[in-house]
Design a protein around this motif. Structure first.
Motif, PDB file in Angstrom:
ATOM      1  N   GLN A   1      -0.210   6.386   2.478  1.00 21.88           N
ATOM      2  CA  GLN A   1      -0.439   6.714   3.889  1.00 21.88           C
ATOM      3  C   GLN A   1       0.459   5.890   4.797  1.00 21.88           C
ATOM      4  OE1 GLN A   1      -4.638   6.137   4.510  1.00 21.88           O
ATOM      5  NE2 GLN A   1      -5.232   8.032   3.452  1.00 21.88           N
ATOM      6  N   LEU A   2       0.603   4.597   4.465  1.00 23.70           N
ATOM      7  CA  LEU A   2       1.486   3.734   5.257  1.00 23.70           C
ATOM      8  C   LEU A   2       2.919   4.244   5.211  1.00 23.70           C
ATOM      9  CD1 LEU A   2       2.169   1.117   6.813  1.00 23.70           C
ATOM     10  CD2 LEU A   2       2.376  -0.030   4.594  1.00 23.70           C
TER      11      LEU A   2
ATOM     12  N   GLU B   1      -7.138   3.315  -6.811  1.00 24.27           N
ATOM     13  CA  GLU B   1      -6.866   4.514  -6.023  1.00 24.27           C
ATOM     14  C   GLU B   1      -6.786   4.193  -4.537  1.00 24.27           C
ATOM     15  OE1 GLU B   1      -8.614   9.051  -5.675  1.00 24.27           O
ATOM     16  OE2 GLU B   1      -8.810   7.882  -7.522  1.00 24.27           O
ATOM     17  N   VAL B   2      -7.641   3.299  -4.069  1.00 25.14           N
ATOM     18  CA  VAL B   2      -7.624   2.919  -2.650  1.00 25.14           C
ATOM     19  C   VAL B   2      -6.309   2.244  -2.293  1.00 25.14           C
ATOM     20  CG1 VAL B   2      -8.668   1.381  -0.939  1.00 25.14           C
ATOM     21  CG2 VAL B   2     -10.127   2.735  -2.438  1.00 25.14           C
ATOM     22  N   ILE B   3      -5.837   1.344  -3.172  1.00 30.21           N
ATOM     23  CA  ILE B   3      -4.582   0.630  -2.903  1.00 30.21           C
ATOM     24  C   ILE B   3      -3.425   1.611  -2.835  1.00 30.21           C
ATOM     25  CG2 ILE B   3      -2.922  -1.006  -3.867  1.00 30.21           C
ATOM     26  CD1 ILE B   3      -5.305  -2.550  -5.023  1.00 30.21           C
TER      27      ILE B   3
ATOM     28  N   ARG C   1       3.354   7.439   7.302  1.00 32.64           N
ATOM     29  CA  ARG C   1       3.340   7.185   8.749  1.00 32.64           C
ATOM     30  C   ARG C   1       4.672   6.582   9.210  1.00 32.64           C
ATOM     31  NH1 ARG C   1      -2.792   4.663   9.420  1.00 32.64           N
ATOM     32  NH2 ARG C   1      -3.901   6.653   9.055  1.00 32.64           N
TER      33      ARG C   1
ATOM     34  N   GLU D   1      -3.504   4.873  -2.361  1.00 30.25           N
ATOM     35  CA  GLU D   1      -3.659   5.791  -1.225  1.00 30.25           C
ATOM     36  C   GLU D   1      -3.250   5.117   0.081  1.00 30.25           C
ATOM     37  OE1 GLU D   1      -7.021   8.843   0.647  1.00 30.25           O
ATOM     38  OE2 GLU D   1      -7.563   7.384  -0.911  1.00 30.25           O
ATOM     39  N   THR D   2      -3.598   3.841   0.232  1.00 33.62           N
ATOM     40  CA  THR D   2      -3.236   3.097   1.442  1.00 33.62           C
ATOM     41  C   THR D   2      -1.723   2.954   1.547  1.00 33.62           C
ATOM     42  OG1 THR D   2      -5.303   1.845   1.341  1.00 33.62           O
ATOM     43  CG2 THR D   2      -3.518   0.923   2.672  1.00 33.62           C
ATOM     44  N   LEU D   3      -1.066   2.638   0.438  1.00 29.87           N
ATOM     45  CA  LEU D   3       0.390   2.501   0.447  1.00 29.87           C
ATOM     46  C   LEU D   3       1.064   3.829   0.777  1.00 29.87           C
ATOM     47  CD1 LEU D   3       0.966   0.181  -2.679  1.00 29.87           C
ATOM     48  CD2 LEU D   3       1.195  -0.440  -0.267  1.00 29.87           C
TER      49      LEU D   3
END
Length: 571
Positions: free
Chosen positions: A517-518, A509-511, A521, A513-515
């Motif tokens: 968000q990136l 989930e962290v991976i 942006r 979510e990070t992708l």
């Protein structure tokens, strides 16, 4: 009459008069000398026994027909043993004696001629460099082995199987080119000697008949194993051959090292043809080379069937487009917020007359290799755009769907993709904003020159560019900001990590979510592929994915089923 008798006795040609009962009446000096006997001792002896005319039924029958007056002449060649130990080859002629019931038996010593023929045959059938049997003798022996297997299956020691190690030296051309053909020939002779030693030392070889080692040409050798005992024997032999060749060679003060690739085939001889066996050996040798060389590879029927299928598909792919054997199915791209269908991805299927319906992974790679992807890609793009316009016309009140089409890198390099897209959009009337082109991550990331120019031109045109299977490569993520990309499609492996809903993996989930968000942006939207459960959809929605695609919403379907999916989502 006495003159004739004197001539008979003094003649250099070995002759004997034989009575109708097959017994010698008289023989001249030359006849007796040829047999190492006294002329008088030959009288009343069986002529057939003296010169071996009864050893086979066909010869015996022909000889008896001449004796009985039913045949005018008979000729054959026989191998005879002389009392002094020599072996003689004689040409025997049997013909009736005029005005007599007897026949004249004459012998001509053809031993020297046979020896000359044997030497010539040896020269014709052996390689002058290695002194091994050559290609001609190899195929002669192979043919005989396969034909004989049908009759020898019940003979003791015969297994009814056959094996072949087909060997090619790795890097031999470089030695020939740098050190000269003289050194190359000495190396070939040394390799041949080691192969012979390996064949002779094989403890599984059939007693009395060693393996045939032959040079087929260039740096190719073959070891034929008649009456093999199975793949274990061939595998052991191939390993021995490989090890022997890899030991360094000392040739006239030069130390050389080479390796070999070996294709190994072992099978029942019954039903096997020469061409079939050699084709399998050649294919397996190619696999050994392709897998990295310096190894042996055993023939795999399943792998070969796949290769044959690829060849069949490759040879029929181009005309298949013209014959209309391809069709498009469409998989919905769903808004994660309200589950409304926003677009569809076009997926090509090949309705092959022999292999049935084929998915893209069966033929797209082949199309990229042979260049037919350009022709097929134009057809897919034109058909998908035309279909999107048709849906708009049939459902004018609904929000227009965008259509997403996969594009191969070769389409960018081998054709003017920008011109093709511009022409097809003008022809079909589809708005550029309703077309999305998907390229793989490896194709887009690091693009420069012509590919980057093409992507930029398409983006300037209003076409959306999506990176497919994002996250599977080793991307320079900072490079995303400089690419004319508007959509990231997350590879399904990330979504499949969400399957265990009771014990989710926080790292997945962290991976994701990070992708996400990136991407946001950078002004990009994110599509999650392979969404199969409502739990996965809920987590992706919470993370912020914009659209989803997968079996939860629909599999790829025929174009006439898409309107029903739109209505179901709207309802």
């Amino acid at each position: 009459m006495d003159d004739y008798r004197d001539a008979f006795i003094a003649a250099q040609l070995a002759m004997a008069v034989v009575a109708q009962d097959g017994l010698v009446v008289t023989a001249n000096e030359a006849f007796a000398a040829l047999l190492g006997a006294d002329p008088a001792s030959l009288r009343d002896q069986s002529a057939a026994d003296l010169v071996d005319l009864g050893s086979d039924d066909r010869t015996w029958r022909a000889y008896r027909e001449v004796l009985q007056g039913h045949r005018s002449r008979f000729r054959c060649t026989r191998r005879l043993g002389h009392p002094d130990g020599r072996t003689l080859w004689v040409e025997i002629t049997v013909s009736p004696v005029p005005r007599s019931r007897g026949v004249l038996l004459s012998l001509a010593d053809v031993s020297e001629r046979r020896q000359l023929q044997a030497r010539l045959r040896h020269l014709q059938m052996h390689d002058p460099v290695t002194r091994l049997p050559n290609r001609t003798l190899f195929f002669e022996r192979l043919t005989t082995a396969l034909e004989g297997s049908a009759h020898d299956t019940y003979t003791e020691g015969c297994t009814g199987r056959i094996g072949l190690c087909y060997l090619d030296l790795d890097g031999f051309k470089a030695i020939n080119d740098t050190l000269g053909h003289g050194v190359g020939d000495r190396l070939l002779a040394a390799v041949a000697s080691r192969l012979n030693d390996c064949a002779d030392s094989d403890g599984h070889a059939r007693s009395g008949s060693g393996h045939l080692v032959a040079r087929l040409g260039g740096d190719e050798f073959a070891v034929l194993v008649e009456d093999s005992t199975g793949t274990d024997q061939l595998a052991e032999l191939a390993g021995t051959l490989l090890t022997a060749v890899q030991r360094p060679f000392d040739l006239a003060g030069q130390r050389l090292s080479v390796s070999a690739s070996i294709g190994v085939v072992e099978r029942a001889a019954a039903g096997t043809t020469v061409n079939g066996l050699m084709q399998a050996a050649d294919t397996t040798l190619y696999w050994a080379k392709a897998d990295g060389k310096a190894r042996w590879t055993l023939f795999d029927p399943e792998r070969n069937a796949h290769r044959m299928t690829r060849q069949a598909l490759s040879s029929t792919l181009r005309p298949a487009v013209e014959r209309g054997e391809f069709a498009l199915e469409y998989q919905p791209l769903v808004d994660m917020a309200d589950e409304a269908v926003r677009g569809v991805e076009a997926l090509v299927r090949w309705n092959h007359p022999q292999f049935g319906s084929l998915s893209p992974n069966r033929f797209i790679g082949i199309a990229e290799e042979d260049g037919s992807i350009v022709q097929l890609g134009r057809w897919i793009l034109r058909t998908a755009c035309r279909q999107a316009v048709q849906w708009q016309r049939e459902h004018p009140r609904e929000r227009p769907l965008f259509v997403s089409v996969n594009v191969a890198v070769r389409q960018v390099w081998d054709s003017d993709l920008v011109a093709d897209v511009r022409e097809i959009l003008a022809e079909t009337g589809l708005a550029p904003g309703l077309l999305q082109l998907e390229l793989t991550e490896s194709a887009v990331m690091g693009s420069a020159g012509r590919p980057l120019q093409a992507l930029q031109a398409l983006s300037d045109m209003g076409v959306r560019i999506a990176i497919d299977d994002f996250g599977t490569g080793y991307s320079n993520l900072a490079y995303l900001s400089r690419l004319p990309v508007s959509v990231l499609k997350l590879d399904g492996s990330f979504v499949r990590g969400f399957q265990d809903e009771e014990h989710p993996n926080p790292a997945d989930e962290v991976i994701v979510e990070t992708l996400v968000q990136l991407a946001h942006r950078l002004g990009l939207t994110v599509t999650a592929e392979c969404v199969e459960t409502s739990g996965q959809a809920a987590r992706l929605r919470r993370i912020g994915c914009d659209t989803g695609q997968g079996w939860l919403y629909s599999r790829a379907v025929a174009p006439d089923r898409i309107p029903a999916l739109i209505d179901a989502a709207a309802g």
